[in-house]
Design a protein around this motif. Structure first.
Motif, PDB file in Angstrom:
ATOM      1  N   LEU A 446       0.827  -1.218   0.000  1.00  0.00           N
ATOM      2  CA  LEU A 446       0.000   0.000   0.000  1.00  0.00           C
ATOM      3  C   LEU A 446       0.858   1.264   0.000  1.00  0.00           C
ATOM      4  N   GLU A 456      -0.185   3.995  -4.354  1.00  0.00           N
ATOM      5  CA  GLU A 456      -1.126   5.095  -4.619  1.00  0.00           C
ATOM      6  C   GLU A 456      -1.099   5.516  -6.081  1.00  0.00           C
ATOM      7  N   LYS A 486      -8.741  -1.784   3.228  1.00  0.00           N
ATOM      8  CA  LYS A 486      -7.866  -0.777   2.610  1.00  0.00           C
ATOM      9  C   LYS A 486      -7.199  -1.355   1.354  1.00  0.00           C
ATOM     10  N   THR A 487      -6.725  -2.593   1.498  1.00  0.00           N
ATOM     11  CA  THR A 487      -6.045  -3.274   0.379  1.00  0.00           C
ATOM     12  C   THR A 487      -7.015  -3.522  -0.776  1.00  0.00           C
ATOM     13  N   ARG A 490      -8.170  -0.298  -2.569  1.00  0.00           N
ATOM     14  CA  ARG A 490      -7.108   0.247  -3.413  1.00  0.00           C
ATOM     15  C   ARG A 490      -7.012  -0.544  -4.727  1.00  0.00           C
ATOM     16  N   SER A 557     -16.803   2.805  -4.147  1.00  0.00           N
ATOM     17  CA  SER A 557     -15.719   2.223  -4.946  1.00  0.00           C
ATOM     18  C   SER A 557     -16.269   1.556  -6.213  1.00  0.00           C
TER      19      SER A 557
END
Length: 914
Positions: A446, A456, A486-487, A490, A557
């Motif tokens: 990350l 990012e 979070k993973t 992303r 998302s």
């Protein structure tokens, strides 16, 4: 054995294998009994079970002809009858020979390769421009990998390597030699080379040498094992340098003083594979550990580098940093090699790990699990083991940011290798030690910016991380939900679909839509990638059930990153299923997510053709019903952003107003009326926008409200003169009559008649029933109504049989016994001598005359008898007129004069009509 035992042994052997050995046994018996035979001249007999002596060179007899014949047969079967499996077994045999250091291994592979190169299909595929099958491609890959192993044999002689190189170059130069990326055939041209690219812009891509399946083996012939640092790494567990403080990128030792090995990663891993293949597992393991330690250090360095330039990169929002050569899906499978080498070392019950018994004696063996955390090796951190190292290197490889390779085969290989590696990881049970590794790598991935596929900022054409992230998510969820989400969040992005604008200073040009019609010419596996993205989203939705904040984040998302309406629809359906599991109360937040996604699908597919659109609309109404009455009210009030007018009236409003919906929602009278009001407003708006398709539905929906019904009727009248067809107007007119509005039905029927035109020969036209119905309706209303419609009929209908049918019906009964306002009719039948029936009679006779002349122009003898019957019907109509007999006689005489050339027909006319 004594004599009896030997006798028994031979007899049993012959009995068990009598079909194979009986002829041989008979021949040998004859030779033994013959005094002068060759057998009796030799002392003793051969013993095939004895094996070679300790000093003999390890070389068995190789039946070359048999190998060649076998390969030829298997190839000719084209992958059927298990031939692919048989060829893989031959390759496994070669690997086994290499491991035993049998010098025939290379010879056997040479024989196999010659047969592969002689396969006639290679030329055929090249000529036809077709690609080879996937299974066959994989066999070629294994062939190339085996040659790589052979030329990397650490103890081969220089002259051997020279002869292999000569042979490889010879095969490599053959025109049909398969390319490494599988791009032989009708795949799209390599656009990367076809577009201008700096200094190479003028170089013709078709003339460039392609990498073949042998290129890497040819290049590997230049590699050697003489490097002293490499020799120390593979030969000693104690090779360290604690005083070494050179912390540059290519330093030979890390901060622990442990050895590092800086070499092109796939090449370094090919060395590991070669060591394992040639029976040096201990050396292979030492090198593997050095490589993994190097990769881990490199990962740390990249993280530090990104942190130093983070501000600038995030400000630009794009990056040119990317690996043009990914490790997962690479022809040499570097990550797979490291993973399997390390996993072999922790299979403590595996006796096939030659040379490791002494290495593992003092390491404590526990056999309860298939894979064990063996206590720390010299170059592992505290608490680490071969197992943690294997898992970590797999995670590093899967998370590597890498460019999508060219060509369908290479892209499919990326997907396949990723899935194979993940399935191997899934066999390992995660304990606390491994969870730590997962946490560590997830955080690294990350934070490592463009060096990580989960950073990012990544390159627009990076291989997406959906499949890997789904595995990370499910593995981390029970231990660290925050990190898991979070993973996964992303990884949801799919930048190649975001925009076609160039993204900064890139090493490959962006592909212009005009070069190839497809917007993403290079991404052959895009549909698979999008389905994996959808799977990741679905996994998160399922896990987030009951958590409002997480569900909102996942929804955002999905809306931001998923661009395919069919996938969003699938997710909407998934969310609905999860939200409404039978055993529990519906999860209202998840239901709202489902509805929100459904609404997005409606907006996306409103102006595009989609064969599932009707199913989608019906599903949305079902979903909104589950959410509640306010959701149904909302979709009806905003119908124009979601549905076509036809869908809104015929599916949405009709379903909402059905009894089943009212019962399902347990609505009170006030709620029912509010919903009905929204449905009526929608119906009138749709009727205004598309009267042809919505007027009838609008009238039906407005039946219970007088003002709305009148408004809908007026919309129909206004549209009748311009935008509506006779069939639409007749349908609405019949509906009006059915609802008890005969005068309105009549009005619409007259408007329909003005749009109609029936020619003389259209006596089976579907509108005939409507015309007869309209005349019957007018007749039932009264003389005035019938008088008004007959001129319209005469003007629109030129078909004699239809007109005569109307005429006959009008003369049978009195028009409208009870007219409007209770006005009584006289009860007399209408006269054929006066209007309006006189006009209808004249028109019918005129139609018969015109039709007769038209028919006679192209009549054939087989239609004569039918024509005579037609004239008989015409006579019946003529005779209804006051002077009909005279008119008909004149008409027949006229025919006989004009068509006297048709002698046979005129004879038949004379016979019947004089």
């Amino acid at each position: 054995m004594n004599r009896d035992q030997l006798q028994k042994f031979v007899q049993y052997l012959i009995t068990v294998h009598h079909t194979e050995v009986l002829p041989t046994a008979q021949k040998l018996a004859d030779e033994i009994l013959s005094q002068n035979s060759e057998i009796n001249q030799v002392h003793g007999a051969p013993d095939p079970t004895a094996g070679a002596s300790i000093d003999d060179e390890n070389c068995w007899h190789l039946d070359e002809e048999q190998v060649q014949e076998q390969v030829k047969i298997f190839l000719s079967q084209g992958g059927y009858h298990g031939s692919g499996k048989q060829l893989n077994l031959l390759f496994a045999k070669v690997r086994e020979m290499l491991k035993m250091r049998d010098s025939n291994g290379a010879r056997m592979l040479t024989l196999i390769t010659e047969q592969f190169m002689a396969d006639p299909r290679l030329l055929l595929w090249r000529q036809q421009g077709t690609t080879m099958t996937d299974k066959y491609r994989q066999l070629w890959d294994e062939l190339g990998a085996l040659w790589m192993c052979i030329v990397l044999n650490p103890h081969c002689k220089l002259e051997q390597k020279a002869s292999w190189l000569k042979q490889l170059k010879k095969w490599n130069s053959v025109d049909v030699c398969p390319w490494e990326d599988g791009n032989h055939g009708n795949e799209l041209p390599n656009l990367t080379n076809a577009l201008p690219q700096g200094a190479n812009a003028n170089q013709d891509s078709s003339n460039r040498p392609h990498r073949t399946v042998f290129t890497r083996a040819i290049e590997a012939c230049d590699l050697h094992w003489q490097d002293s640092h490499l020799q120390h790494i593979i030969s000693s567990d104690l090779y360290t340098n604690y005083c070494y403080h050179d912390d540059t990128e290519n330093s030979l030792f890390d901060s622990h003083g442990w050895p590092l090995w800086h070499e092109h990663v796939p090449t370094a891993c090919a060395r590991v594979d070669a060591l394992r293949s040639h029976g040096y597992p201990r050396e292979a393991l030492r090198l593997a550990i050095a490589i993994v330690n190097t990769l881990r250090r490199q990962q740390q360095k990249q993280l530090e580098m990104f942190r130093a330039q983070k501000k600038e990169l995030l400000h630009r929002g794009v990056t040119s940093i990317t690996n043009l050569e990914g490790w997962v899906g690479h022809p040499l499978d570097p990550i797979g090699t490291l993973f399997s080498s390390l996993m072999e070392a922790c299979r403590v019950d595996d006796e096939s790990f030659h040379g490791f018994s002494d290495f593992m004696e003092n390491m404590g063996q526990c056999k309860s699990l298939e894979y064990q955390h063996l206590p720390a090796h010299k170059f592992l951190e505290e608490g680490e083991s071969y197992l943690t190292l294997a898992v970590e290197v797999a995670l590093i490889g899967l998370g590597q940011q890498r460019i999508m390779p060219d060509g369908l085969y290479a892209q499919e290989k990326v997907c396949r290798n990723e899935e194979q590696l993940i399935s191997k990881l899934q066999e390992i049970e995660l304990d606390d030690t491994l969870v730590k590794i997962f946490r560590k790598q997830a955080v690294f991935l990350l934070e490592a910016g463009p060096y990580s596929g989960l950073g990012e900022v990544i390159h627009r054409e990076s291989v997406p991380m959906h499949t890997f992230a789904k595995y990370l998510f499910t593995s981390l969820l029970p231990h660290d939900a925050e990190l898991a989400y979070k993973t996964a969040l992303r990884a949801m992005r799919l930048l190649v679909l975001e925009s076609t604008a160039p993204s900064g200073d890139v090493s490959r040009p962006h592909h212009i839509a005009s070069v190839v019609p497809n917007r993403y010419p290079r991404w052959f596996t895009l549909s698979h990638i999008e389905s994996q993205q959808c799977e990741l989203a679905s996994t998160m939705l399922t896990a987030a059930k009951g958590d409002v904040h997480r569900l909102e984040t996942v929804l955002e998302s999905i809306q931001k990153n998923i661009h395919s309406s069919s996938h969003i629809f699938k997710l909407a359906q998934d969310a609905f299923k999860i939200a409404t599991i039978m055993d529990s109360l519906p999860d209202i937040t998840l239901l709202k997510v489902s509805l929100e996604l459904g609404l997005q699908v409606m907006r996306m597919t409103l102006s595009t053709l989609n064969w599932r659109r009707r199913e989608m609309v019906r599903w949305l109404v079902t979903c909104a019903t589950e959410v509640g009455v306010y959701a149904l009210d909302s979709i009806m009030q905003n119908w124009f952003t979601l549905f076509t007018p036809t869908e809104a009236t015929s599916i949405v409003a009709t379903t909402v107003m059905s009894n089943s919906t009212i019962v399902r929602l347990h609505l009170d009278c006030h709620q029912q009326e509010k919903l009905a009001g929204s449905a009526r407003t929608l119906a009138l708006q749709c009727a205004m926008k598309d009267p042809q398709n919505c007027a009838l539905s609008a009238l039906t929906l407005c039946e219970k409200d007088h003002i709305a019904f009148e408004t809908a009727y007026q919309i129909v009248l206004d549209a009748a003169t311009t935008g509506m067809s006779y069939s639409q107007l007749f349908t609405i007119a019949r509906y009006m009559e059915h609802r008890g509005y005969p005068m309105r039905a009549y009005k619409l029927a007259t408007l329909a008649m003005t749009h109609l035109n029936l020619t003389y020969n259209q006596d089976t036209h579907p509108a005939i029933n409507d015309v007869l119905w309209a005349c019957a309706l007018s007749h039932s209303l009264g003389k005035n109504e019938l008088a008004a419609i007959i001129p319209l009929v005469v003007k629109s209908v030129k078909c004699a049989t239809v007109l005569s049918d109307i005429l006959r019906r009008c003369t049978l009964t009195t028009p409208g016994m009870v007219g409007l306002h209770g006005r009584r009719n006289s009860g007399k039948l209408m006269s054929l001598d006066k209007a309006p029936l006189r006009q209808l009679l004249d028109a019918t006779i005129g139609a018969y005359i015109n039709t007769t002349h038209s028919r006679l122009t192209h009549i054939s003898p087989r239609h004569y008898s039918e024509f005579i019957e037609f004239l008989s019907k015409a006579r019946e109509t003529f005779l209804m007129a006051h002077d009909g007999h005279i008119q008909f006689t004149q008409f027949i005489d006229n025919l006989k004069q004009i068509y006297k050339g048709k002698k046979k027909l005129m004879m038949l006319v004379r016979e019947r009509f004089g």
